[in-house]
Motif scaffolding. Structure first.
Motif, PDB file in Angstrom:
ATOM      1  N   THR A 170       4.713 -42.241 -35.609  1.00 39.90           N
ATOM      2  CA  THR A 170       3.401 -42.277 -36.557  1.00 39.90           C
ATOM      3  C   THR A 170       3.175 -40.822 -36.847  1.00 39.90           C
ATOM      4  O   THR A 170       2.108 -40.732 -37.568  1.00 39.90           O
ATOM      5  N   GLY A 171       3.728 -39.687 -36.301  1.00 41.80           N
ATOM      6  CA  GLY A 171       3.303 -38.622 -36.832  1.00 41.80           C
ATOM      7  C   GLY A 171       2.410 -37.871 -35.791  1.00 41.80           C
ATOM      8  O   GLY A 171       1.854 -36.659 -36.055  1.00 41.80           O
ATOM      9  N   TYR A 172       1.961 -38.465 -34.690  1.00 43.53           N
ATOM     10  CA  TYR A 172       0.942 -38.046 -33.548  1.00 43.53           C
ATOM     11  C   TYR A 172       1.447 -36.766 -33.045  1.00 43.53           C
ATOM     12  O   TYR A 172       2.866 -37.202 -32.565  1.00 43.53           O
ATOM     13  N   LYS A 173       0.847 -35.975 -32.731  1.00 46.57           N
ATOM     14  CA  LYS A 173       1.287 -34.895 -32.015  1.00 46.57           C
ATOM     15  C   LYS A 173       0.210 -34.887 -30.496  1.00 46.57           C
ATOM     16  O   LYS A 173      -0.871 -34.894 -30.651  1.00 46.57           O
ATOM     17  N   PRO A 174       0.772 -34.736 -29.089  1.00 49.50           N
ATOM     18  CA  PRO A 174       0.088 -34.875 -28.062  1.00 49.50           C
ATOM     19  C   PRO A 174      -0.887 -33.796 -27.941  1.00 49.50           C
ATOM     20  O   PRO A 174      -0.686 -32.764 -28.323  1.00 49.50           O
ATOM     21  N   TRP A 175      -2.283 -33.793 -27.678  1.00 46.40           N
ATOM     22  CA  TRP A 175      -3.377 -32.771 -27.636  1.00 46.40           C
ATOM     23  C   TRP A 175      -3.275 -32.278 -26.132  1.00 46.40           C
ATOM     24  O   TRP A 175      -3.948 -31.275 -25.658  1.00 46.40           O
ATOM     25  N   PHE A 176      -2.446 -32.762 -25.352  1.00 44.15           N
ATOM     26  CA  PHE A 176      -2.679 -32.202 -23.838  1.00 44.15           C
ATOM     27  C   PHE A 176      -1.224 -32.384 -23.108  1.00 44.15           C
ATOM     28  O   PHE A 176      -0.586 -33.220 -23.288  1.00 44.15           O
ATOM     29  N   GLN A 177      -0.955 -31.354 -22.385  1.00 43.76           N
ATOM     30  CA  GLN A 177       0.384 -31.323 -21.700  1.00 43.76           C
ATOM     31  C   GLN A 177       0.261 -31.441 -20.267  1.00 43.76           C
ATOM     32  O   GLN A 177      -0.767 -31.227 -19.639  1.00 43.76           O
ATOM     33  N   PRO A 178       1.236 -32.075 -19.560  1.00 45.37           N
ATOM     34  CA  PRO A 178       1.176 -31.946 -18.180  1.00 45.37           C
ATOM     35  C   PRO A 178       0.954 -30.912 -17.527  1.00 45.37           C
ATOM     36  O   PRO A 178       1.545 -29.899 -17.938  1.00 45.37           O
TER      37      PRO A 178
END
Lengths: 101, 213
Positions: free
Chosen positions: A44-52
């Motif tokens: 959907t073009g979403y980029k995660p805003w937090f990494q593990p």
């Protein structure tokens, strides 16, 4: 009437067949549904805003930790069931209450 | 059912935290009361938590050609009521988020809601209903564990469809897509979890009658 022990054995066998059957009947990559979900979100073009905060450095370390998780749980479960049966045997006046009956 | 770290928009992540928090708090209070009133239940509590630990670590193949894992929350929900599993499930999810990079801290609220709240409540409700309908305890435990497992994955699909509605077909289009990924894959696993839960319940029930309520 099948004895309770046999019933448990049959149920375990059925669970094993259900889990193993797809390996022989289906040709698939058998990747995780969680990863497929993640891929579907990325499409959907979403980029995660937090990494593990911490990621296991290799698949080997990851499988080590998953195995530890399962071993820890299985150990406790076995201990509790073992203790139960032991105290059940000592106390013969109590009748067994098998759920399958 | 794990939504990975950072994969929910912040307002959704926050919303699911707010939705989950009261259940986890209520569960902690109930857990404290159970341990205080019935110290002998500690062993069975540990077994319920351990069952979730084992099952949620095992990724199994499914008919869709992908893999998924059971949840193991039905056992504790039937034995102690659903609120206790909100706490035990949160512990499992925290472990996986911190040590396995599976799930996440930002998505913890959403994952707790699906695995540690919806699943156990469905299990508990079904168990009560089926027993009331006069069917055997084994059938009740099987249905409770299997459908509780399935409901957790359906919840994840709803959560993702809410966050990522399809550009053309909207919420329902996205719902069909995520249900295909999560819920369909889960069906055989849910049946296996139902069977395993009955077996473990039998093993525990040698002297566990005092905890069923």
């Amino acid at each position: 009437m099948i004895a309770a022990g046999n019933k448990n054995g049959l149920m375990l066998a059925a669970a094993a067949v259900i889990i193993a059957a797809p390996l022989f009947l289906v040709h698939g990559a058998f990747e995780g549904s969680d990863d497929q979900g993640t891929t579907a979100i990325e499409q959907t073009g979403y980029k995660p805003w937090f990494q593990p905060i911490w990621t296991p450095p290799s698949p080997e370390i990851e499988s080590l930790l998953f195995a530890l998780q399962a071993a820890f749980g299985a150990g406790i479960l076995g201990y509790v069931i073992g203790r139960r049966h032991e105290s059940g045997r000592k106390d013969k006046t109590k009748t067994d209450h098998h759920v399958t009956r | 059912m794990h939504i990975m770290e950072g994969y929910l928009p912040a307002p959704h992540a926050l919303g699911w935290f707010i939705a989950s928090a009261p259940f986890v708090v209520a569960g902690s209070l109930r857990l404290k009361r159970i341990v205080a009133e019935r110290p002998e239940a500690k062993m069975t509590l540990a077994a319920s938590g351990a069952f979730t630990f084992v099952l949620s670590a095992l990724k199994m193949p499914s008919v869709t050609g992908s893999c998924s894992h059971p949840t193991g929350t039905g056992l504790g929900a039937v034995l102690f009521g659903p609120s206790v599993m909100a706490v035990l499930g949160t512990i499992v999810l925290l472990f996986q988020a911190l040590l396995l990079a599976h799930g996440g801290l930002t998505t913890l609220g959403a994952n707790v809601f699906s695995m540690a709240i919806v699943g156990p409540w469905v299990s508990y409700g079904l168990y009560r209903l089926v027993v009331k309908a006069g069917l055997s305890t084994a059938v009740a435990v099987f249905l409770a564990a299997a459908l509780g497992d399935l409901s957790t994955y359906a919840t994840t699909a709803v959560q993702l469809a809410l966050a990522y509605p399809d550009a053309a077909t909207g919420f329902w289009g996205a719902m069909v897509k995520f249900m295909g990924i999560y819920a369909v894959t889960q069906i055989p696993l849910a049946v296996a979890e139902g069977l395993l839960t009955v077996v473990v319940m039998n093993a525990l029930a040698a002297r566990a009658v005092e905890v069923t309520r």
